[in-house]
Write a protein that holds these residues in place. Structure first.
Motif, PDB file in Angstrom:
ATOM      1  N   THR A 217       0.811  -1.216   0.000  1.00 37.67           N
ATOM      2  CA  THR A 217       0.000   0.000   0.000  1.00 37.67           C
ATOM      3  C   THR A 217       0.843   1.265   0.000  1.00 37.67           C
ATOM      4  O   THR A 217       0.286   2.366  -0.045  1.00 37.67           O
ATOM      5  N   LEU A 218       2.170   1.155   0.023  1.00 38.45           N
ATOM      6  CA  LEU A 218       3.030   2.314  -0.165  1.00 38.45           C
ATOM      7  C   LEU A 218       3.332   2.546  -1.637  1.00 38.45           C
ATOM      8  O   LEU A 218       4.026   3.497  -1.992  1.00 38.45           O
ATOM      9  N   GLN A 219       2.829   1.684  -2.524  1.00 42.27           N
ATOM     10  CA  GLN A 219       2.985   1.836  -3.971  1.00 42.27           C
ATOM     11  C   GLN A 219       1.613   1.784  -4.654  1.00 42.27           C
ATOM     12  O   GLN A 219       1.380   0.976  -5.559  1.00 42.27           O
ATOM     13  N   PRO A 220       0.661   2.628  -4.239  1.00 40.42           N
ATOM     14  CA  PRO A 220      -0.700   2.535  -4.769  1.00 40.42           C
ATOM     15  C   PRO A 220      -0.812   2.837  -6.253  1.00 40.42           C
ATOM     16  O   PRO A 220      -1.799   2.463  -6.892  1.00 40.42           O
ATOM     17  N   SER A 221       0.200   3.515  -6.827  1.00 40.84           N
ATOM     18  CA  SER A 221       0.126   3.845  -8.251  1.00 40.84           C
ATOM     19  C   SER A 221       0.424   2.650  -9.140  1.00 40.84           C
ATOM     20  O   SER A 221       0.434   2.782 -10.372  1.00 40.84           O
ATOM     21  N   ARG A 222       0.658   1.491  -8.552  1.00 43.23           N
ATOM     22  CA  ARG A 222       0.812   0.267  -9.347  1.00 43.23           C
ATOM     23  C   ARG A 222      -0.518  -0.453  -9.548  1.00 43.23           C
ATOM     24  O   ARG A 222      -0.544  -1.644  -9.868  1.00 43.23           O
ATOM     25  N   ALA A 223      -1.598   0.247  -9.376  1.00 41.72           N
ATOM     26  CA  ALA A 223      -2.915  -0.359  -9.565  1.00 41.72           C
ATOM     27  C   ALA A 223      -3.786   0.575 -10.387  1.00 41.72           C
ATOM     28  O   ALA A 223      -3.740   1.799 -10.218  1.00 41.72           O
ATOM     29  N   LEU A 224      -4.569  -0.003 -11.280  1.00 45.20           N
ATOM     30  CA  LEU A 224      -5.546   0.727 -12.073  1.00 45.20           C
ATOM     31  C   LEU A 224      -6.936   0.302 -11.629  1.00 45.20           C
ATOM     32  O   LEU A 224      -7.188  -0.889 -11.450  1.00 45.20           O
ATOM     33  N   VAL A 225      -7.836   1.265 -11.471  1.00 41.63           N
ATOM     34  CA  VAL A 225      -9.227   0.958 -11.141  1.00 41.63           C
ATOM     35  C   VAL A 225     -10.131   1.730 -12.098  1.00 41.63           C
ATOM     36  O   VAL A 225      -9.970   2.946 -12.259  1.00 41.63           O
ATOM     37  N   TYR A 226     -11.047   1.011 -12.724  1.00 41.37           N
ATOM     38  CA  TYR A 226     -11.998   1.602 -13.656  1.00 41.37           C
ATOM     39  C   TYR A 226     -13.423   1.367 -13.160  1.00 41.37           C
ATOM     40  O   TYR A 226     -13.726   0.326 -12.573  1.00 41.37           O
TER      41      TYR A 226
ATOM     42  N   ASP B 223      14.314   0.461 -10.945  1.00 40.66           N
ATOM     43  CA  ASP B 223      14.020   1.844 -10.552  1.00 40.66           C
ATOM     44  C   ASP B 223      12.669   1.941  -9.844  1.00 40.66           C
ATOM     45  O   ASP B 223      11.889   2.877 -10.089  1.00 40.66           O
ATOM     46  N   ALA B 224      12.398   0.981  -8.976  1.00 39.29           N
ATOM     47  CA  ALA B 224      11.137   0.975  -8.228  1.00 39.29           C
ATOM     48  C   ALA B 224      10.998   2.273  -7.438  1.00 39.29           C
ATOM     49  O   ALA B 224      11.943   2.736  -6.791  1.00 39.29           O
ATOM     50  N   ILE B 225       9.805   2.864  -7.511  1.00 34.13           N
ATOM     51  CA  ILE B 225       9.546   4.109  -6.788  1.00 34.13           C
ATOM     52  C   ILE B 225       9.030   3.759  -5.401  1.00 34.13           C
ATOM     53  O   ILE B 225       7.978   3.142  -5.259  1.00 34.13           O
ATOM     54  N   LEU B 226       9.787   4.163  -4.393  1.00 33.29           N
ATOM     55  CA  LEU B 226       9.470   3.836  -3.009  1.00 33.29           C
ATOM     56  C   LEU B 226       9.153   5.095  -2.230  1.00 33.29           C
ATOM     57  O   LEU B 226       9.916   6.065  -2.246  1.00 33.29           O
ATOM     58  N   ARG B 227       8.033   5.077  -1.553  1.00 27.74           N
ATOM     59  CA  ARG B 227       7.693   6.135  -0.610  1.00 27.74           C
ATOM     60  C   ARG B 227       7.812   5.544   0.793  1.00 27.74           C
ATOM     61  O   ARG B 227       7.270   4.478   1.067  1.00 27.74           O
ATOM     62  N   GLN B 228       8.512   6.236   1.654  1.00 31.71           N
ATOM     63  CA  GLN B 228       8.669   5.736   3.011  1.00 31.71           C
ATOM     64  C   GLN B 228       8.572   6.872   4.008  1.00 31.71           C
ATOM     65  O   GLN B 228       8.920   8.015   3.715  1.00 31.71           O
ATOM     66  N   SER B 229       8.049   6.550   5.168  1.00 33.87           N
ATOM     67  CA  SER B 229       7.950   7.503   6.268  1.00 33.87           C
ATOM     68  C   SER B 229       8.815   7.010   7.416  1.00 33.87           C
ATOM     69  O   SER B 229       8.866   5.807   7.695  1.00 33.87           O
ATOM     70  N   THR B 230       9.485   7.928   8.079  1.00 31.92           N
ATOM     71  CA  THR B 230      10.444   7.554   9.108  1.00 31.92           C
ATOM     72  C   THR B 230      10.618   8.703  10.090  1.00 31.92           C
ATOM     73  O   THR B 230      10.280   9.852   9.791  1.00 31.92           O
ATOM     74  N   THR B 231      11.148   8.390  11.246  1.00 36.39           N
ATOM     75  CA  THR B 231      11.527   9.432  12.203  1.00 36.39           C
ATOM     76  C   THR B 231      13.012   9.762  12.097  1.00 36.39           C
ATOM     77  O   THR B 231      13.498  10.649  12.803  1.00 36.39           O
ATOM     78  N   ASP B 232      13.735   9.074  11.209  1.00 39.75           N
ATOM     79  CA  ASP B 232      15.181   9.247  11.056  1.00 39.75           C
ATOM     80  C   ASP B 232      15.458  10.061   9.793  1.00 39.75           C
ATOM     81  O   ASP B 232      15.221   9.591   8.674  1.00 39.75           O
ATOM     82  N   ALA B 233      15.955  11.278   9.954  1.00 42.78           N
ATOM     83  CA  ALA B 233      16.222  12.138   8.800  1.00 42.78           C
ATOM     84  C   ALA B 233      17.254  11.528   7.868  1.00 42.78           C
ATOM     85  O   ALA B 233      17.235  11.768   6.659  1.00 42.78           O
ATOM     86  N   ALA B 234      18.159  10.708   8.406  1.00 43.46           N
ATOM     87  CA  ALA B 234      19.202  10.115   7.576  1.00 43.46           C
ATOM     88  C   ALA B 234      18.638   9.149   6.543  1.00 43.46           C
ATOM     89  O   ALA B 234      19.191   8.999   5.455  1.00 43.46           O
ATOM     90  N   VAL B 235      17.531   8.499   6.860  1.00 40.32           N
ATOM     91  CA  VAL B 235      16.915   7.564   5.917  1.00 40.32           C
ATOM     92  C   VAL B 235      16.480   8.292   4.655  1.00 40.32           C
ATOM     93  O   VAL B 235      16.598   7.781   3.542  1.00 40.32           O
TER      94      VAL B 235
END
Length: 777
Positions: A102-111, A598-610
């Motif tokens: 669910t962090l890659q929702p743009s890999r789905a098409l819904v019509y 080149d997979a597009i990854l969205r991630q949330s973290t508390t670590d700025a270094a990530v």
């Protein structure tokens, strides 16, 4: 025969004759994901057996055997599929599939009826499920993987085609459904109720013209979604806090997903969502000539949202403490004034679409499809102070996305041959031109009174993207038992007007242009009257969306970082399947393999270094980046049976086992290599059983399983069964219904009978009770 659904998946010449019963609107011709009757041995499930890749379907009758409150619930038991629906009325019900989470929702098409309702604009903008009336759903069809040249590159994961009923005469039906569930977490308990009303009116006139109108009203409140926390370091020490502190009770301690000690202070960040939603859906069609059909649709959706929070902190006099420095006598903590701030949101969306197509049978046919989805108004107001203070006004912000939206246009020609037209064998050819455009304008303004006014924008991000595609696909039945499908999709992606405003500085980004090349091939062999073997291979190119390129939002506690130089992610996929169909049962076994570069990854973290940023100071960071290579392999089984040993008994079962889903290369962040891909569990499974002893009664049960998954890039979340983790899920659902007359039905149901706690970062609902009354004329 069944009603036609989305035009857009595979070519119809999969047998000497096709006889569709009803008409579909939508992308391309009726020659694609159309449930049709095919002569010969190569049929199953109403779909052509040679459709590239693996498929799954649900009819309206099957959907009434489960507790369906919102439209996305239709996918609850679909093989290899997860919908992150956190609560009734959730506008962010994201879709996940075999090789993506669910962090890659743009890999789905819904019509919906062939018109795109996938939302590739925002961070957590899920498909616009709200445009669908649950009462009008006719069927749902699902395709796995990028194996058809007729779909955009977002099909690298899953394509969902939802169809609404087209009337054959006068229809009047509706339903009233209510739900209630008790939610307990951290020693707090509360009941949350929701209700919905749907009405469907339709008619087909003597001349063949038809129309339908659907109205849906929903009032829902969800359980808390998140909590204000403080996390200790590995030694068990919390961040140092200075200054005078208020002694409080109510702090709860637990262990966070990474195994660290955590303090929890209450439900925060607009945790409890109350939403009132209304949808109006108008559709119509007519035959302009005996072979030329026109259809159109117009839908509007409005949402009013108010959120609230809960602080568990009490001072010595029993007063609620919402902010400031606090202590329980052991540890000291600083609670920001914005931690327990409420918010509101008002949205009005509009979708318009029109289709013109010919229906000449074999030979040449054509279609023209246009659609436009627009956010007419979208105002999200956020207070800066806690609930009791914010109720009287005070500073805050306004986030506005008015005018944001997308449009699509497609023209297609198709040719279906008969035996001998082109020498040996039979062909179905489709060629077309597709264009879509996305526009995003997201501004943030500071307000003296968060409840009213417009303010002056202090932050902005936005831009436009366009994709133009040419495609060609041919399905060639070169013998009675063999079908070869070959296709090619050529795409050009362009960006322009990319812009960010923040900290008083405006940055304009230059336009970019990318190309995508997507070959496709599939071979199907009817080995016997009951066994079909298929091999499908294809490439899909998923281009970055506007928000992934240009978002730069900063709040008091968080920073969102994007990348205007993102590459497109390219997936090469293979699906090998064997499909057996007997008199009373069907079985599909599929082996699948995905290689994404080149997979597009969205991630949330508390670590700025990530997130590779030096802009520290926030408590959370969200970033988007390319990952060099991710590989996934797995096996899936799907089984259906009817009247096995007991008349009226229907069974469905599916199991998906992921052998591997991991990062195999990433020069930017080598520590990710060898780690499991985010939010892809090793196991998924579903089981449904329904029993109709007569025409009045229905008894049904369903079980949903998902194994634990990782929510941390480096797989450090060793304690997944808590808030913030992606836990295992094992939920049992029950439903019973009784028809008093053919026109009136009462149903009662329970989801999550055992009240299991489960998390997809946010918590899923607890035990939920349903009551439904349905009527039809």
């Amino acid at each position: 025969m069944t009603q036609m659904s989305l035009a857009g998946l595979a070519i119809a010449c999969l047998a000497p004759a096709l006889t569709p019963l009803a008409h579909a609107q939508g992308v391309a011709t009726d020659a694609q994901l159309a449930p049709v009757t095919v002569t010969g041995s190569a049929t199953r499930n109403g779909l052509p057996a040679a459709v590239p890749g693996s498929t799954a379907s649900k009819t309206a009758d099957q959907l009434r055997e489960q507790n369906l409150f919102n439209p996305e619930d239709a996918l609850n038991y679909v093989p290899g599929t997860v919908v992150r629906k956190r609560y009734v009325g959730d506008r962010n019900a994201l879709l996940a599939g075999r090789s993506f989470g669910t962090l890659q929702p743009s890999r789905a098409l819904v019509y919906l009826d062939g018109y795109l309702i996938s939302n590739f604009l925002g961070r957590f903008d899920a498909p616009r499920w709200n445009m669908i009336s649950p009462e009008a759903i006719a069927r749902v069809d699902v395709l796995y993987g990028p194996y058809s040249a007729l779909f955009p590159g977002n099909s690298i994961g899953t394509t969902v085609a939802m169809s609404q009923r087209v009337p054959q005469g006068f229809e009047l039906s509706g339903r009233v459904v209510a739900s209630s569930h008790d939610f307990q977490q951290y020693g707090q308990a509360e009941r949350f109720d929701s209700g919905q009303f749907s009405l469907h009116v339709a008619n087909r006139l003597a001349g063949g013209a038809w129309f339908s109108a659907d109205l849906n009203h929903q009032d829902a409140t969800g359980q808390p979604m998140q909590w204000q926390t403080a996390v200790a370091n590995a030694a068990g020490s919390f961040p140092a806090v200075t200054g005078a502190a208020t002694t409080v009770t109510g702090i709860v301690y637990d262990t966070d997903p990474k195994g660290l000690k955590r303090a929890v202070f209450g439900a925060n960040g607009g945790a409890i969502d109350h939403t009132v939603q209304d949808t109006l859906n108008l559709r119509g069609g007519l035959m302009l000539t005996p072979t030329l059909e026109a259809s159109a649709m117009a839908s509007w959706w409005h949402n009013d949202t108010e959120t609230r929070n809960q602080s568990w902190l009490r001072d010595a006099a029993g007063n609620t403490v919402w902010s400031g420095v606090v202590t329980d006598g052991t540890n000291r903590f600083s609670i920001p004034a914005s931690a327990f701030a409420p918010s509101t949101r008002q949205e009005t969306h509009q979708q318009l679409g029109a289709t013109l197509k010919t229906r000449r049978g074999p030979g040449w046919n054509g279609s023209l499809v246009v659609s436009d989805y627009r956010l007419l108004a979208d105002d999200a107001r956020q207070a800066n102070t806690p609930d009791p203070v914010a109720a009287a006004g005070g500073a805050g912000s306004l986030t506005r996305r008015d005018g944001t939206g997308w449009n699509t246009a497609e023209v297609q020609a198709s040719y279906t041959s008969t035996a001998g037209d082109w020498g040996n064998g039979r062909h179905a050819l489709a060629l077309g031109l597709h264009r879509n455009g996305y526009r995003l304008e997201n501004s943030v303004a500071s307000l003296a009174d968060w409840r009213s006014g417009n303010g002056t924008a202090s932050q902005f991000y936005g831009g436009k993207t366009e994709i133009t595609a040419l495609y060609l696909q041919d399905a060639w039945r070169f013998s009675d038992d063999w079908m070869l499908t070959l296709g090619w999709r050529e795409e050009r992606f362009q960006t322009h007007s990319g812009r960010q405003l923040g900290g008083g500085v405006t940055v304009d980004y230059p336009g970019r242009s990318l190309r995508g090349h997507s070959p496709k091939a599939a071979l199907a062999w009817a080995a016997s009257d009951s066994l079909t073997l298929k091999a499908s291979a294809g490439r899909g190119v998923r281009f970055p969306n506007v928000e992934e390129l240009y978002n730069g939002t900063v709040t008091a506690t968080s920073q969102t970082l994007s990348d205007p130089t993102l590459k497109a992610e390219t997936a090469d996929a293979v699906d090998l399947s064997a499909e057996f169909e007997g008199d009373r049962q069907r079985l599909r076994v599929s082996l699948y393999w995905d290689d994404v570069r080149d997979a597009i990854l969205r991630q949330s973290t508390t670590d700025a270094a990530v997130c590779k940023t030096t802009a520290t100071g926030a408590s959370s960071y969200t970033c988007v980046q390319n990952v060099d290579r991710v590989q996934t392999q797995g096996i899936e089984l799907a089984w259906q049976a009817q009247d096995l040993g007991l008349k009226g008994l229907a069974l469905e079962a599916s199991a998906t086992y992921t052998l591997r889903s991991e990062v195999t290369a990433n020069a930017r962040d080598p520590a990710m290599v060898g780690k499991w891909w985010l939010r892809v569990p090793r196991t998924r499974a579903a089981l449904q059983a329904s029993y109709r002893p007569d025409t009045h009664w229905l008894f049904a049960a369903g079980w949903r399983h998902q194994g634990r998954a990782y929510n941390d890039t480096y797989n450090l979340d060793v304690n997944p069964n808590v808030y913030g983790g992606v836990s295992k899920l094992n939920q049992l659902d029950l439903r019973g219904a009784y028809k008093f007359t053919p026109q009136l039905e009462l149903a009662l149901g329970i989801n999550n009978l055992t009240d299991q706690h489960a998390y997809q970062s946010h918590p899923y609902p607890g035990r939920t009770l349903f009551a439904e009354v349905r009527f039809k004329h």
